[in-house]
Design a protein around this motif. Structure first.
Motif, PDB file in Angstrom:
ATOM      1  N   ALA A 263       0.846  -1.192  -0.027  1.00 17.70           N
ATOM      2  CA  ALA A 263      -0.059  -0.030   0.085  1.00 17.70           C
ATOM      3  C   ALA A 263       1.031   1.173  -0.077  1.00 17.70           C
ATOM      4  O   ALA A 263       2.173   1.234  -0.002  1.00 17.70           O
ATOM      5  CB  ALA A 263      -0.883  -0.024   1.287  1.00 17.70           C
ATOM      6  N   GLY A 264       0.102   2.298  -0.059  1.00 18.06           N
ATOM      7  CA  GLY A 264       0.915   3.631   0.233  1.00 18.06           C
ATOM      8  C   GLY A 264       0.700   4.275   1.497  1.00 18.06           C
ATOM      9  O   GLY A 264      -0.268   3.721   2.241  1.00 18.06           O
ATOM     10  N   PRO A 265       1.160   5.423   1.992  1.00 20.75           N
ATOM     11  CA  PRO A 265       1.097   5.955   3.351  1.00 20.75           C
ATOM     12  C   PRO A 265      -0.400   6.336   3.571  1.00 20.75           C
ATOM     13  O   PRO A 265      -0.745   6.131   4.468  1.00 20.75           O
ATOM     14  CB  PRO A 265       2.089   7.209   3.329  1.00 20.75           C
ATOM     15  CG  PRO A 265       2.957   6.665   2.426  1.00 20.75           C
ATOM     16  CD  PRO A 265       2.409   5.932   1.173  1.00 20.75           C
TER      17      PRO A 265
ATOM     18  N   LEU B 270       4.195  -4.471   8.341  1.00 19.63           N
ATOM     19  CA  LEU B 270       5.087  -5.695   8.262  1.00 19.63           C
ATOM     20  C   LEU B 270       6.463  -5.319   8.045  1.00 19.63           C
ATOM     21  O   LEU B 270       7.412  -5.598   8.534  1.00 19.63           O
ATOM     22  CB  LEU B 270       4.825  -6.609   7.090  1.00 19.63           C
ATOM     23  CG  LEU B 270       5.451  -8.077   7.230  1.00 19.63           C
ATOM     24  CD1 LEU B 270       5.296  -8.695   8.711  1.00 19.63           C
ATOM     25  CD2 LEU B 270       4.904  -8.811   6.153  1.00 19.63           C
ATOM     26  N   PHE B 271       6.570  -4.422   7.074  1.00 22.16           N
ATOM     27  CA  PHE B 271       7.888  -3.931   6.462  1.00 22.16           C
ATOM     28  C   PHE B 271       7.487  -2.614   5.548  1.00 22.16           C
ATOM     29  O   PHE B 271       6.272  -2.615   5.062  1.00 22.16           O
ATOM     30  CB  PHE B 271       8.785  -4.726   6.113  1.00 22.16           C
ATOM     31  CG  PHE B 271       8.564  -5.360   4.606  1.00 22.16           C
ATOM     32  CD1 PHE B 271       8.536  -4.529   3.470  1.00 22.16           C
ATOM     33  CD2 PHE B 271       7.933  -6.597   4.659  1.00 22.16           C
ATOM     34  CE1 PHE B 271       8.398  -5.424   2.146  1.00 22.16           C
ATOM     35  CE2 PHE B 271       7.745  -7.288   3.297  1.00 22.16           C
ATOM     36  CZ  PHE B 271       7.754  -6.708   2.297  1.00 22.16           C
ATOM     37  N   THR B 272       8.532  -1.769   5.309  1.00 15.92           N
ATOM     38  CA  THR B 272       8.204  -0.661   4.245  1.00 15.92           C
ATOM     39  C   THR B 272       9.282  -0.763   3.288  1.00 15.92           C
ATOM     40  O   THR B 272      10.407  -1.010   3.300  1.00 15.92           O
ATOM     41  CB  THR B 272       8.327   0.768   4.914  1.00 15.92           C
ATOM     42  OG1 THR B 272       9.439   0.681   5.822  1.00 15.92           O
ATOM     43  CG2 THR B 272       7.016   0.736   5.951  1.00 15.92           C
TER      44      THR B 272
ATOM     45  N   ILE C 266      11.760  13.828   5.272  1.00 17.78           N
ATOM     46  CA  ILE C 266      11.526  12.661   4.388  1.00 17.78           C
ATOM     47  C   ILE C 266      10.442  11.736   4.880  1.00 17.78           C
ATOM     48  O   ILE C 266      10.261  11.748   6.007  1.00 17.78           O
ATOM     49  CB  ILE C 266      12.786  11.517   4.366  1.00 17.78           C
ATOM     50  CG1 ILE C 266      13.987  12.331   3.711  1.00 17.78           C
ATOM     51  CG2 ILE C 266      12.451  10.406   3.463  1.00 17.78           C
ATOM     52  CD1 ILE C 266      13.780  12.975   2.428  1.00 17.78           C
ATOM     53  N   LEU C 267       9.727  11.551   4.006  1.00 13.38           N
ATOM     54  CA  LEU C 267       8.252  11.012   4.250  1.00 13.38           C
ATOM     55  C   LEU C 267       8.611   9.228   4.519  1.00 13.38           C
ATOM     56  O   LEU C 267       9.539   8.690   4.028  1.00 13.38           O
ATOM     57  CB  LEU C 267       7.259  11.013   2.987  1.00 13.38           C
ATOM     58  CG  LEU C 267       6.667  12.396   2.929  1.00 13.38           C
ATOM     59  CD1 LEU C 267       6.180  12.441   1.387  1.00 13.38           C
ATOM     60  CD2 LEU C 267       5.440  12.470   3.791  1.00 13.38           C
ATOM     61  N   PRO C 268       7.817   8.886   5.393  1.00 17.46           N
ATOM     62  CA  PRO C 268       7.766   7.399   5.733  1.00 17.46           C
ATOM     63  C   PRO C 268       7.535   6.380   4.263  1.00 17.46           C
ATOM     64  O   PRO C 268       6.755   7.057   3.425  1.00 17.46           O
ATOM     65  CB  PRO C 268       6.973   6.909   6.715  1.00 17.46           C
ATOM     66  CG  PRO C 268       5.781   8.170   6.475  1.00 17.46           C
ATOM     67  CD  PRO C 268       6.751   9.460   5.885  1.00 17.46           C
ATOM     68  N   GLY C 269       8.001   5.353   4.370  1.00 17.71           N
ATOM     69  CA  GLY C 269       8.082   4.490   2.939  1.00 17.71           C
ATOM     70  C   GLY C 269       6.865   3.987   2.811  1.00 17.71           C
ATOM     71  O   GLY C 269       5.821   4.035   3.691  1.00 17.71           O
TER      72      GLY C 269
ATOM     73  N   PHE D 256      12.298  -2.312   8.423  1.00 15.62           N
ATOM     74  CA  PHE D 256      11.342  -2.968   9.393  1.00 15.62           C
ATOM     75  C   PHE D 256      11.289  -2.439  10.658  1.00 15.62           C
ATOM     76  O   PHE D 256      10.461  -3.061  11.455  1.00 15.62           O
ATOM     77  CB  PHE D 256      12.241  -4.354   9.413  1.00 15.62           C
ATOM     78  CG  PHE D 256      12.124  -5.320   8.535  1.00 15.62           C
ATOM     79  CD1 PHE D 256      11.260  -6.387   8.224  1.00 15.62           C
ATOM     80  CD2 PHE D 256      13.086  -5.214   7.433  1.00 15.62           C
ATOM     81  CE1 PHE D 256      11.185  -7.207   7.079  1.00 15.62           C
ATOM     82  CE2 PHE D 256      13.316  -6.079   6.321  1.00 15.62           C
ATOM     83  CZ  PHE D 256      12.183  -7.068   6.247  1.00 15.62           C
ATOM     84  N   ASP D 257      11.341  -1.055  10.915  1.00 18.07           N
ATOM     85  CA  ASP D 257      11.072  -0.580  12.129  1.00 18.07           C
ATOM     86  C   ASP D 257      10.139   0.466  12.262  1.00 18.07           C
ATOM     87  O   ASP D 257       9.829   1.094  13.164  1.00 18.07           O
ATOM     88  CB  ASP D 257      12.354  -0.253  12.750  1.00 18.07           C
ATOM     89  CG  ASP D 257      12.941   1.060  11.930  1.00 18.07           C
ATOM     90  OD1 ASP D 257      12.658   1.181  10.812  1.00 18.07           O
ATOM     91  OD2 ASP D 257      14.097   1.658  12.585  1.00 18.07           O
ATOM     92  N   ARG D 258       9.571   0.698  11.155  1.00 18.57           N
ATOM     93  CA  ARG D 258       8.405   1.859  10.922  1.00 18.57           C
ATOM     94  C   ARG D 258       7.136   1.486  12.033  1.00 18.57           C
ATOM     95  O   ARG D 258       6.573   0.395  11.982  1.00 18.57           O
ATOM     96  CB  ARG D 258       8.000   1.914   9.469  1.00 18.57           C
ATOM     97  CG  ARG D 258       8.801   2.897   8.722  1.00 18.57           C
ATOM     98  CD  ARG D 258       9.204   4.164   9.167  1.00 18.57           C
ATOM     99  NE  ARG D 258      10.049   4.862   8.069  1.00 18.57           N
ATOM    100  CZ  ARG D 258      10.200   6.140   8.287  1.00 18.57           C
ATOM    101  NH1 ARG D 258      10.197   6.941   9.250  1.00 18.57           N
ATOM    102  NH2 ARG D 258      10.979   6.730   7.131  1.00 18.57           N
ATOM    103  N   THR D 259       6.728   2.448  12.453  1.00 11.99           N
ATOM    104  CA  THR D 259       5.425   2.464  13.154  1.00 11.99           C
ATOM    105  C   THR D 259       4.262   3.340  12.752  1.00 11.99           C
ATOM    106  O   THR D 259       4.673   4.204  11.989  1.00 11.99           O
ATOM    107  CB  THR D 259       5.722   2.845  14.893  1.00 11.99           C
ATOM    108  OG1 THR D 259       5.969   4.004  14.826  1.00 11.99           O
ATOM    109  CG2 THR D 259       6.837   1.747  15.253  1.00 11.99           C
ATOM    110  N   ARG D 260       3.197   3.266  13.344  1.00 12.21           N
ATOM    111  CA  ARG D 260       2.016   4.280  13.253  1.00 12.21           C
ATOM    112  C   ARG D 260       2.683   5.785  13.435  1.00 12.21           C
ATOM    113  O   ARG D 260       1.987   6.570  12.533  1.00 12.21           O
ATOM    114  CB  ARG D 260       0.826   3.739  14.278  1.00 12.21           C
ATOM    115  CG  ARG D 260      -0.273   4.845  14.103  1.00 12.21           C
ATOM    116  CD  ARG D 260      -0.941   4.941  12.735  1.00 12.21           C
ATOM    117  NE  ARG D 260      -1.867   5.892  12.747  1.00 12.21           N
ATOM    118  CZ  ARG D 260      -1.844   7.441  12.578  1.00 12.21           C
ATOM    119  NH1 ARG D 260      -0.693   7.782  12.303  1.00 12.21           N
ATOM    120  NH2 ARG D 260      -2.846   7.874  12.489  1.00 12.21           N
TER     121      ARG D 260
END
Length: 293
Positions: free
Chosen positions: A93-95, A110-112, A218-221, A272-276
């Motif tokens: 998906a996208g952000p 799960l990952f970005t 920078i925007l999250p992936g 693998f460490d992105r959060t809400r």
């Protein structure tokens, strides 16, 4: 069993595992089903999905022992419904889609797929008197397309944070693919777009000189989402296994022409460490643009 028999059985196992195309079975993941269904909100049709993610699906099964079934969807609304009713387990998906889905159902990241240049810059001619966003008051500016994260939403947030009301203090032109031409031709005082939009300016105006007056974080992936109704133990074990094999998974993901162009040419990488919390910037940008998720 005598010693000779043991030696022969051991040799047979070694020979079997060394044969071309034979790999040891992946250790099962606790609480996970035998297969998971994956969709992509940006691809319609099974043929396109298979051509983009076939190698990734094969590598996913090799490292997890779980078959990855590709599930075709018509649009992001269909993806949201599929997650709600457990018709799919994973979604590329996208952000903004992540923010939308997590309001409607339980999903986790799960990952970005991270793009290190995924952000916004405002460009002006090198000889322009404009030195900051505040100096754009009363001017015409060019942005990209409505809903574009780096070409519309984030620029609107940056303008508001600079104390400008885009509706009263500026004349904003949604110029799409002609945004660089609008700046190069002098039709606007500034252009807000992706951090790499300077490439467009160099193509259109090789002899021109431009400078950046403001740059965003920078925007999250783009997140790969997993439905939250899967057992927690499965979700945690799956994320850990995928991270352990991140290099081979990445190679399989970008092995297709579509993904190589989309990811490799943008210097992307798995994370693998992105959060809400990392996506609050995107949410703020939507509010600044006056768009309801």
């Amino acid at each position: 069993m005598n010693a000779i028999t043991k030696v022969l059985k051991t040799a047979a196992v070694v020979l079997t595992l060394s044969m071309p195309g034979m790999v040891p079975a992946a250790e099962p993941l606790p609480g996970c089903p035998d297969s998971l269904r994956m969709a992509d909100t940006g691809i319609e049709g099974m043929g396109s999905l298979a051509s983009a993610f076939g190698p990734f699906a094969e590598e996913f099964e090799a490292v997890t022992g779980i078959e990855l079934e590709l599930f075709s969807l018509a649009n992001r609304t269909a993806a949201g419904n599929a997650l709600i009713y457990d018709d799919v387990d994973l979604v590329f998906a996208g952000p903004s889609e992540y923010l939308l889905f997590q309001r409607e159902t339980s999903v986790e990241i799960l990952f970005t797929v991270e793009r290190p240049h995924y952000g916004t810059s405002f460009f002006v001619p090198a000889d322009s008197p404009v030195r900051s966003l505040e100096d754009l008051r009363g001017e015409r500016i060019a942005l990209k397309d409505i809903g574009s994260a780096s070409g519309h939403l984030l620029p609107m947030l940056m303008l508001r944070e600079a104390g400008l009301d885009p509706e009263r203090d500026l004349q904003v032109i949604m110029a799409g693919d002609t945004r660089a031409a609008a700046l190069a031709n002098g039709d606007v005082a500034a252009m807000g777009g992706g951090n790499r939009d300077d490439r467009l300016l160099r193509q259109l105006d090789p002899d021109g000189e431009y400078r950046v007056i403001a740059t965003s974080p920078i925007l999250p992936g783009d997140p790969v989402l997993i439905r939250g109704s899967l057992p927690e133990g499965c979700r945690m074990a799956l994320a850990k296994r995928l991270e352990t094999h991140a290099d081979t998974l990445w190679d399989s993901l970008v092995a297709t022409e579509r993904n190589h162009e989309k990811f490799v040419e943008r210097d992307s990488a798995l994370r693998f460490d992105r959060t809400r919390a990392d996506y609050s910037l995107v949410e703020q940008a939507y509010r600044a643009a006056g768009i309801d998720l």
